[in-house]
Structure formats: C-alpha cells, structure tokens
Scaffold this motif. Structure first.
Motif, PDB file in Angstrom:
ATOM      1  N   ALA A   1       0.823  -1.205   0.000  1.00  0.00           N
ATOM      2  CA  ALA A   1       0.000   0.000   0.000  1.00  0.00           C
ATOM      3  C   ALA A   1       0.860   1.259   0.000  1.00  0.00           C
ATOM      4  CB  ALA A   1      -0.930  -0.005   1.201  1.00  0.00           C
ATOM      5  N   ALA A   2       2.005   1.217   0.685  1.00  0.00           N
ATOM      6  CA  ALA A   2       2.887   2.377   0.778  1.00  0.00           C
ATOM      7  C   ALA A   2       3.705   2.581  -0.489  1.00  0.00           C
ATOM      8  CB  ALA A   2       3.821   2.220   1.980  1.00  0.00           C
ATOM      9  N   GLY A   3       3.775   1.563  -1.368  1.00  0.00           N
ATOM     10  CA  GLY A   3       4.502   1.712  -2.619  1.00  0.00           C
ATOM     11  C   GLY A   3       5.997   1.505  -2.517  1.00  0.00           C
ATOM     12  N   HIS A   4       6.454   0.792  -1.489  1.00  0.00           N
ATOM     13  CA  HIS A   4       7.888   0.535  -1.349  1.00  0.00           C
ATOM     14  C   HIS A   4       8.391  -0.410  -2.442  1.00  0.00           C
ATOM     15  CE1 HIS A   4       7.223   1.320   3.194  1.00  0.00           C
ATOM     16  NE2 HIS A   4       7.596   2.436   2.585  1.00  0.00           N
ATOM     17  N   THR A   5       9.622  -0.231  -2.849  1.00  0.00           N
ATOM     18  CA  THR A   5      10.238  -1.206  -3.738  1.00  0.00           C
ATOM     19  C   THR A   5      10.484  -2.502  -2.961  1.00  0.00           C
ATOM     20  OG1 THR A   5      12.503  -0.561  -3.188  1.00  0.00           O
ATOM     21  CG2 THR A   5      11.408   0.638  -4.998  1.00  0.00           C
ATOM     22  N   ASP A   6      10.714  -3.596  -3.683  1.00  0.00           N
ATOM     23  CA  ASP A   6      10.975  -4.865  -3.013  1.00  0.00           C
ATOM     24  C   ASP A   6      12.180  -4.771  -2.097  1.00  0.00           C
ATOM     25  OD1 ASP A   6       8.898  -5.807  -4.480  1.00  0.00           O
ATOM     26  OD2 ASP A   6      10.036  -7.260  -5.653  1.00  0.00           O
ATOM     27  N   GLU A   7      13.235  -4.127  -2.584  1.00  0.00           N
ATOM     28  CA  GLU A   7      14.467  -4.032  -1.793  1.00  0.00           C
ATOM     29  C   GLU A   7      14.236  -3.243  -0.509  1.00  0.00           C
ATOM     30  OE1 GLU A   7      14.185  -3.528  -4.999  1.00  0.00           O
ATOM     31  OE2 GLU A   7      15.490  -5.063  -5.899  1.00  0.00           O
TER      32      GLU A   7
END
Length: 227
Positions: A168-174
């Motif tokens: 939901a926050a849009g973080h990248t996988d890393e």
C-alpha cells in the motif's frame, strides 16, 4: 438437453440454451463458485426465473468481486434476495455450479481473446457428489460476506499484513525487505502469495488493492512498485 453424463458446451449462450431448463428447475440447492460476477451471469439469471420456497443459494467468490461499485451492488442484491455469500482468500481455481446435487457445470479456464469459453455439464452421480464435496470444503474455509467486509483477509498473519502495508505504501521490493527484516527472496514470495489472494495481476494493481483494504490510510501512491 439429453441425459448424457458429460456434455461439453461452447460459450455461455449455448450453456443457457441447452442447460437452461436444468438450471431453471432447481428446487433445493443452487451452489456457485466463481472468480468474478460475470462467469455465470446468464446461468444465474436462468436459475432465478423459477425460484422455489426454501431454496438454498450459496455463492463463493474471490476478492475481485469488490473491484467495482457494480460488483458491490450485485452482492447487495444477492444478499437482499436471501443468497448466502462467502469470500475465498483467492479466486476459486475451478469455477462451478452444482444444482440439487444432481448436476454440475465446470467452467474451463478463460480462453484467449476471440475464443468461446467451454463448459462441461456433468450428470454422473459420483462425479457430481465429488464436485459438491469440494465446494463444501472451500465454503467451510472461506469467510462470510459481512465478516469479510469488516475484516478483509482475517486469516493473514502479522508478517503478511506487514507486506500488505508495504504494498500500500509503494515501497520497492528491496526497501520493503530491509524494513521488514526479511530476505528479498522471502519478501517476493510473500508478495506473490498476496497477489493471488488480492486477485491482482501486477504489483501496481496489488498496491492499489492493498490501499483499498487498508482504507486509504497511506498517503504515498504506489508508484514505486516494481512491475
């Protein structure tokens, strides 16, 4: 339609035309499992044309039914009409209808564009009984509609919920794997599992769905998600 034990039909129009009388003759029980509200639209209409007192209607859907306002409206109408509805954490793998324990219809996987979907109409008693038993197993492990609306995906553990918040926050996988203290491989495995549960075809879609579930509490748009 003849009483041949297994008949393959092409397209829902042919299904309704040839098996409509069997759907319309439902008297005791109408069971339906579908990934979305369009799979059995014509068949469901045929069943509703001749309702019977005491008829049990149970419908099992994946989370994708909540994707549109039209879908939510259909769910409201079904529950108002007395249908029992439950939501499976993932779309049903095999979409099916079972009528009065005497007839089962199994939908083949969706074909490529331009091709008609096929449906197998089964009247062999032992096969119908087996299909009905599988439906009952899926039904018992799913969540009723009212509960699901209050708490989507109630069976998710805290680790999975953390991944949901990260989507939901849009973080990248890393970045997400570092924040959650797990390996990149573990994080991606959890994302793949949640994508199935969310009925999402991409990371971006999963992020949008996660934001809907969490009530839009995350201000960051999911633009950082990796496709």
């Amino acid at each position: 339609m003849a009483t041949t034990e297994i008949v393959t039909l092409r397209g829902e129009a042919e299904l309704v035309r040839r098996a409509g009388a069997l759907f319309g003759g439902v008297r005791r029980e109408f069971l339906c499992a579908a990934g979305d509200l369009d799979t059995w639209s014509g068949a469901a209409s045929a069943a509703r044309r001749s309702p019977a007192p005491g008829l049990v209607v149970r419908k099992l859907y994946g989370p994708g039914v909540f994707r549109t306002s039209a879908g939510r409206e259909v769910l409201h109408r079904l529950t108002t009409a007395g249908a029992e509805i439950r939501i499976s954490p993932a779309p049903p793998a095999h979409e099916t209808i079972v009528v009065d324990g005497r007839l089962a219809v199994l939908a083949a996987p969706r074909p490529t564009a331009g091709e008609a979907r096929t449906y197998n109409v089964v009247q062999e008693p032992t096969v119908v009984a087996g299909v009905r038993a599988l439906f009952e197993t899926a039904w018992e492990t799913s969540t009723d509609l009212a509960t699901y609306r209050r708490n989507p995906f109630p069976l998710l553990d805290e680790g999975q919920r953390a991944v949901l918040r990260s989507l939901a926050a849009g973080h990248t996988d890393e970045a997400a794997s570092r924040l959650l203290g797990v390996s990149l491989r573990t994080y991606r495995r959890r994302v793949a599992s949640l994508m199935t549960a969310l009925d999402a075809r991409s990371r971006f879609q999963a992020g949008l769905r996660a934001r809907e579930i969490l009530g839009g509490r995350h201000g960051t748009p999911p633009g950082g998600l990796q496709e």
